[in-house]
Write a protein that holds these residues in place. Sequence first.
Motif, PDB file in Angstrom:
ATOM      1  N   THR A   1       0.832  -1.201   0.000  1.00  0.00           N
ATOM      2  CA  THR A   1       0.000   0.000   0.000  1.00  0.00           C
ATOM      3  C   THR A   1       0.867   1.253   0.000  1.00  0.00           C
ATOM      4  O   THR A   1       0.622   2.205  -0.755  1.00  0.00           O
ATOM      5  CB  THR A   1      -0.940   0.008   1.216  1.00  0.00           C
ATOM      6  OG1 THR A   1      -1.748  -1.173   1.203  1.00  0.00           O
ATOM      7  CG2 THR A   1      -1.840   1.234   1.196  1.00  0.00           C
TER       8      THR A   1
ATOM      9  N   ILE B   1      -5.989  -5.164  -0.759  1.00  0.00           N
ATOM     10  CA  ILE B   1      -5.812  -3.710  -0.816  1.00  0.00           C
ATOM     11  C   ILE B   1      -6.901  -3.074  -1.679  1.00  0.00           C
ATOM     12  O   ILE B   1      -7.469  -2.031  -1.323  1.00  0.00           O
ATOM     13  CB  ILE B   1      -4.417  -3.367  -1.373  1.00  0.00           C
ATOM     14  CG1 ILE B   1      -3.321  -3.919  -0.461  1.00  0.00           C
ATOM     15  CG2 ILE B   1      -4.258  -1.853  -1.528  1.00  0.00           C
ATOM     16  CD1 ILE B   1      -1.930  -3.830  -1.053  1.00  0.00           C
ATOM     17  N   LYS B   2      -7.200  -3.702  -2.807  1.00  0.00           N
ATOM     18  CA  LYS B   2      -8.228  -3.183  -3.724  1.00  0.00           C
ATOM     19  C   LYS B   2      -9.581  -3.089  -3.036  1.00  0.00           C
ATOM     20  O   LYS B   2     -10.280  -2.067  -3.157  1.00  0.00           O
ATOM     21  CB  LYS B   2      -8.299  -4.080  -4.953  1.00  0.00           C
ATOM     22  CG  LYS B   2      -9.309  -3.640  -5.999  1.00  0.00           C
ATOM     23  CD  LYS B   2      -9.254  -4.554  -7.211  1.00  0.00           C
ATOM     24  CE  LYS B   2     -10.224  -4.085  -8.289  1.00  0.00           C
ATOM     25  NZ  LYS B   2     -10.142  -4.947  -9.507  1.00  0.00           N
TER      26      LYS B   2
ATOM     27  N   ILE C   1      -2.905  -7.916  -3.272  1.00  0.00           N
ATOM     28  CA  ILE C   1      -3.421  -6.801  -4.070  1.00  0.00           C
ATOM     29  C   ILE C   1      -4.946  -6.766  -3.996  1.00  0.00           C
ATOM     30  O   ILE C   1      -5.561  -5.689  -3.902  1.00  0.00           O
ATOM     31  CB  ILE C   1      -2.956  -6.921  -5.530  1.00  0.00           C
ATOM     32  CG1 ILE C   1      -1.436  -6.802  -5.640  1.00  0.00           C
ATOM     33  CG2 ILE C   1      -3.642  -5.868  -6.401  1.00  0.00           C
ATOM     34  CD1 ILE C   1      -0.873  -5.479  -5.223  1.00  0.00           C
TER      35      ILE C   1
ATOM     36  N   ILE D   1      -7.356   0.390  -7.287  1.00  0.00           N
ATOM     37  CA  ILE D   1      -6.224  -0.459  -7.649  1.00  0.00           C
ATOM     38  C   ILE D   1      -6.553  -1.087  -8.992  1.00  0.00           C
ATOM     39  O   ILE D   1      -7.505  -1.850  -9.120  1.00  0.00           O
ATOM     40  CB  ILE D   1      -5.964  -1.553  -6.595  1.00  0.00           C
ATOM     41  CG1 ILE D   1      -5.681  -0.923  -5.228  1.00  0.00           C
ATOM     42  CG2 ILE D   1      -4.805  -2.440  -7.034  1.00  0.00           C
ATOM     43  CD1 ILE D   1      -4.431  -0.082  -5.161  1.00  0.00           C
ATOM     44  N   GLU D   2      -5.772  -0.730  -9.987  1.00  0.00           N
ATOM     45  CA  GLU D   2      -6.039  -1.170 -11.361  1.00  0.00           C
ATOM     46  C   GLU D   2      -5.010  -2.210 -11.775  1.00  0.00           C
ATOM     47  O   GLU D   2      -3.804  -2.013 -11.618  1.00  0.00           O
ATOM     48  CB  GLU D   2      -5.988   0.023 -12.304  1.00  0.00           C
ATOM     49  CG  GLU D   2      -6.322  -0.309 -13.744  1.00  0.00           C
ATOM     50  CD  GLU D   2      -6.298   0.925 -14.628  1.00  0.00           C
ATOM     51  OE1 GLU D   2      -7.366   1.487 -14.892  1.00  0.00           O
ATOM     52  OE2 GLU D   2      -5.192   1.329 -15.046  1.00  0.00           O
ATOM     53  N   THR D   3      -5.487  -3.319 -12.329  1.00  0.00           N
ATOM     54  CA  THR D   3      -4.615  -4.373 -12.823  1.00  0.00           C
ATOM     55  C   THR D   3      -4.579  -4.327 -14.344  1.00  0.00           C
ATOM     56  O   THR D   3      -5.622  -4.271 -14.993  1.00  0.00           O
ATOM     57  CB  THR D   3      -5.110  -5.759 -12.361  1.00  0.00           C
ATOM     58  OG1 THR D   3      -5.152  -5.776 -10.927  1.00  0.00           O
ATOM     59  CG2 THR D   3      -4.158  -6.847 -12.837  1.00  0.00           C
TER      60      THR D   3
ATOM     61  N   MET E   1       2.703   1.699  -3.500  1.00  0.00           N
ATOM     62  CA  MET E   1       1.843   2.114  -4.611  1.00  0.00           C
ATOM     63  C   MET E   1       1.270   3.513  -4.416  1.00  0.00           C
ATOM     64  O   MET E   1       1.179   4.288  -5.373  1.00  0.00           O
ATOM     65  CB  MET E   1       0.716   1.095  -4.805  1.00  0.00           C
ATOM     66  CG  MET E   1       1.192  -0.223  -5.388  1.00  0.00           C
ATOM     67  SD  MET E   1      -0.183  -1.306  -5.885  1.00  0.00           S
ATOM     68  CE  MET E   1      -0.866  -1.741  -4.286  1.00  0.00           C
ATOM     69  N   THR E   2       0.874   3.868  -3.197  1.00  0.00           N
ATOM     70  CA  THR E   2       0.289   5.194  -2.968  1.00  0.00           C
ATOM     71  C   THR E   2       1.338   6.291  -2.992  1.00  0.00           C
ATOM     72  O   THR E   2       1.012   7.455  -3.223  1.00  0.00           O
ATOM     73  CB  THR E   2      -0.480   5.240  -1.642  1.00  0.00           C
ATOM     74  OG1 THR E   2       0.388   4.844  -0.564  1.00  0.00           O
ATOM     75  CG2 THR E   2      -1.694   4.319  -1.681  1.00  0.00           C
TER      76      THR E   2
ATOM     77  N   VAL F   1       0.306  -3.629 -11.853  1.00  0.00           N
ATOM     78  CA  VAL F   1      -0.731  -3.070 -10.988  1.00  0.00           C
ATOM     79  C   VAL F   1      -0.367  -1.638 -10.621  1.00  0.00           C
ATOM     80  O   VAL F   1       0.810  -1.291 -10.512  1.00  0.00           O
ATOM     81  CB  VAL F   1      -0.896  -3.940  -9.719  1.00  0.00           C
ATOM     82  CG1 VAL F   1       0.395  -3.967  -8.902  1.00  0.00           C
ATOM     83  CG2 VAL F   1      -2.063  -3.486  -8.876  1.00  0.00           C
ATOM     84  N   ARG F   2      -1.380  -0.784 -10.465  1.00  0.00           N
ATOM     85  CA  ARG F   2      -1.124   0.606 -10.090  1.00  0.00           C
ATOM     86  C   ARG F   2      -2.267   1.150  -9.250  1.00  0.00           C
ATOM     87  O   ARG F   2      -3.407   0.673  -9.322  1.00  0.00           O
ATOM     88  CB  ARG F   2      -0.916   1.473 -11.321  1.00  0.00           C
ATOM     89  CG  ARG F   2      -2.080   1.522 -12.292  1.00  0.00           C
ATOM     90  CD  ARG F   2      -1.688   2.262 -13.555  1.00  0.00           C
ATOM     91  NE  ARG F   2      -2.629   2.057 -14.642  1.00  0.00           N
ATOM     92  CZ  ARG F   2      -2.325   2.195 -15.926  1.00  0.00           C
ATOM     93  NH1 ARG F   2      -1.109   2.559 -16.279  1.00  0.00           N
ATOM     94  NH2 ARG F   2      -3.226   1.988 -16.870  1.00  0.00           N
ATOM     95  N   PHE F   3      -1.926   2.182  -8.476  1.00  0.00           N
ATOM     96  CA  PHE F   3      -2.898   2.870  -7.634  1.00  0.00           C
ATOM     97  C   PHE F   3      -3.304   4.172  -8.307  1.00  0.00           C
ATOM     98  O   PHE F   3      -2.454   4.965  -8.721  1.00  0.00           O
ATOM     99  CB  PHE F   3      -2.300   3.165  -6.264  1.00  0.00           C
ATOM    100  CG  PHE F   3      -3.114   4.131  -5.437  1.00  0.00           C
ATOM    101  CD1 PHE F   3      -4.338   3.763  -4.904  1.00  0.00           C
ATOM    102  CD2 PHE F   3      -2.654   5.428  -5.224  1.00  0.00           C
ATOM    103  CE1 PHE F   3      -5.093   4.662  -4.165  1.00  0.00           C
ATOM    104  CE2 PHE F   3      -3.399   6.333  -4.475  1.00  0.00           C
ATOM    105  CZ  PHE F   3      -4.617   5.949  -3.939  1.00  0.00           C
TER     106      PHE F   3
END
Length: 272
Positions: free
Chosen positions: A14, A48-49, A45, A60-62, A17-18, A70-72
């Motif tokens: 977390t 977290i999503k 993930i 949270i995008e895969t 990514m943030t 993966v990205r936040f």
Amino acid sequence: MDKVRKMERVAALTKIMTDRPRHLFSLSQFSELFGAAKSTICEDITTIKETMGYFGLGIIETVAGAAGGVRFIPKVSDTDTDTILHELAFRLAEPDRIIPGGFLYMSDLLFTPHLMVKVGEIFMQRLAHLEPNYILTVETKGIPLAFMTARAFDLPLITVRHGSKVTEGSAVSINYVSGSSKRIQTMSLPKRAVPNGAKVLIIDDFMKAGATARGMVDLTNEVGAKVVGIGVLVATAEPKHKLVEDYLSLLILHDVDEHTKVTDIRPVLTSN
């Protein structure tokens, strides 16, 4: 390295990514970092999503495929956006902010990190469809806002200067008439700052007639790049017709009365 427990992995993932919104991290990168299988990382993930979604903190995008990951993506809810803009309007309407000439003192707010982080995320949400490659602003007060917007987009920030600097190499310069002082001023941009054909999003703190924004548009065109949008924190209601079109303003300044110390500034709400 000792085996990392799920709770520790989730906290670390977390944070990573943030700290870098919209940056695409590969699952292999996380797998190597934590010494865990990709399937285990995927489970983390997912946790977290679901948490981010439940509390409305972001997405949270895969991204599938060999180059995926993966990205936040930060998300400010409509309610939170309206609350932030109302707070900024309220604070900017404080009587002691009025400066002779009908201007408002804004520097303390512009240099308050937690406020500008959120404003940057609001700009990112509203302007992400423009798909810029660079964020551009002019020195100096707009830099914190533009920098936080660049962070939200995970893009480089370019700063236009009032005059060229020898330490930045050859530059392109143009003259423009300042909307506030009505004086002819110069703005410069290093030739190597923006690649030819790049898509640029201009972010600034204040717009009256739009002379400075117009200058940045012309300067960007001179180096072979294209301005895809303009975002400003505050724009004046008058003059209604600016020197630039298709800009987004988060707050509209309708009137500043130096005698009564009353400022009429209103947020552009999500419902508008």
